[in-house]
Design an enzyme around this catalytic site. Sequence first.
Site, mmCIF file in Angstrom:
data_model
loop_
_atom_site.group_PDB
_atom_site.id
_atom_site.type_symbol
_atom_site.label_atom_id
_atom_site.label_comp_id
_atom_site.label_asym_id
_atom_site.label_seq_id
_atom_site.Cartn_x
_atom_site.Cartn_y
_atom_site.Cartn_z
ATOM 1 C CG LEU A 130 56.914 101.521 37.045
ATOM 2 C CD1 LEU A 130 57.117 102.993 36.680
ATOM 3 C CD2 LEU A 130 55.624 101.371 37.831
ATOM 4 C CG HIS A 131 62.735 99.224 34.966
ATOM 5 N ND1 HIS A 131 62.139 99.668 33.808
ATOM 6 C CD2 HIS A 131 64.023 99.632 34.902
ATOM 7 C CE1 HIS A 131 63.036 100.307 33.074
ATOM 8 N NE2 HIS A 131 64.184 100.299 33.712
ATOM 9 C CG HIS A 132 62.232 101.011 42.581
ATOM 10 N ND1 HIS A 132 61.928 102.301 42.913
ATOM 11 C CD2 HIS A 132 63.044 100.558 43.556
ATOM 12 C CE1 HIS A 132 62.529 102.618 44.049
ATOM 13 N NE2 HIS A 132 63.209 101.584 44.460
#
Length: 178
Positions: A130-132
């Site tokens: 996951l990466h924002h």
Amino acid sequence: MKINEDIWPDERAVLESPHRLEYVRRLVKPKGCVFCSASKAKASAESLVIFKSQSMMVVLNKYPYNNGHILVTPRRHVADFEKLTEKELRAFTQLVKESLKILKKVYSPDGFNMGMNLGKVAGAGIPAHLHHHIIPRWGGDTNFFPLIGKTKLVVETSEQSYNQLRPYFAKLEKKGVI
Ligand SMILES: [Zn+2]
């Protein structure tokens, strides 16, 4: 030159303008997950890590769409947003908030794009971790390069971004609030 689409399928080739001729897209497959390796690395211009707490980190995007394009990620290898613990969620939102403050201070952008691509079909370059994305935007910063050439002109090198942002994130690390 064949670009290995399996590694960075949705990242665009980048020309960092001060080093146009040195443009190299890494075609060597990284061993394992790039974010997990970043999580083990110390903050530096090479590792692209600019912030680390117990559960969260901020990494410069290796193929930025704009100056100051950063990624807020959990240090844990997790693909699904709903699998973040309450504690991680709290740290995550706090870190997004603090990151926005720092980017505003350093770059004075006119706006931001931010968000997550969950799953390969949604455009995630690295769906397993996951990466924002947080991408500063300025009036008139869009140009035709991304549309026609899959190439984006980036004014700043990752080293310059690191040097600009690291002092602020280092201060945030010292505070120990995230
Ligand atoms: Zn990972």
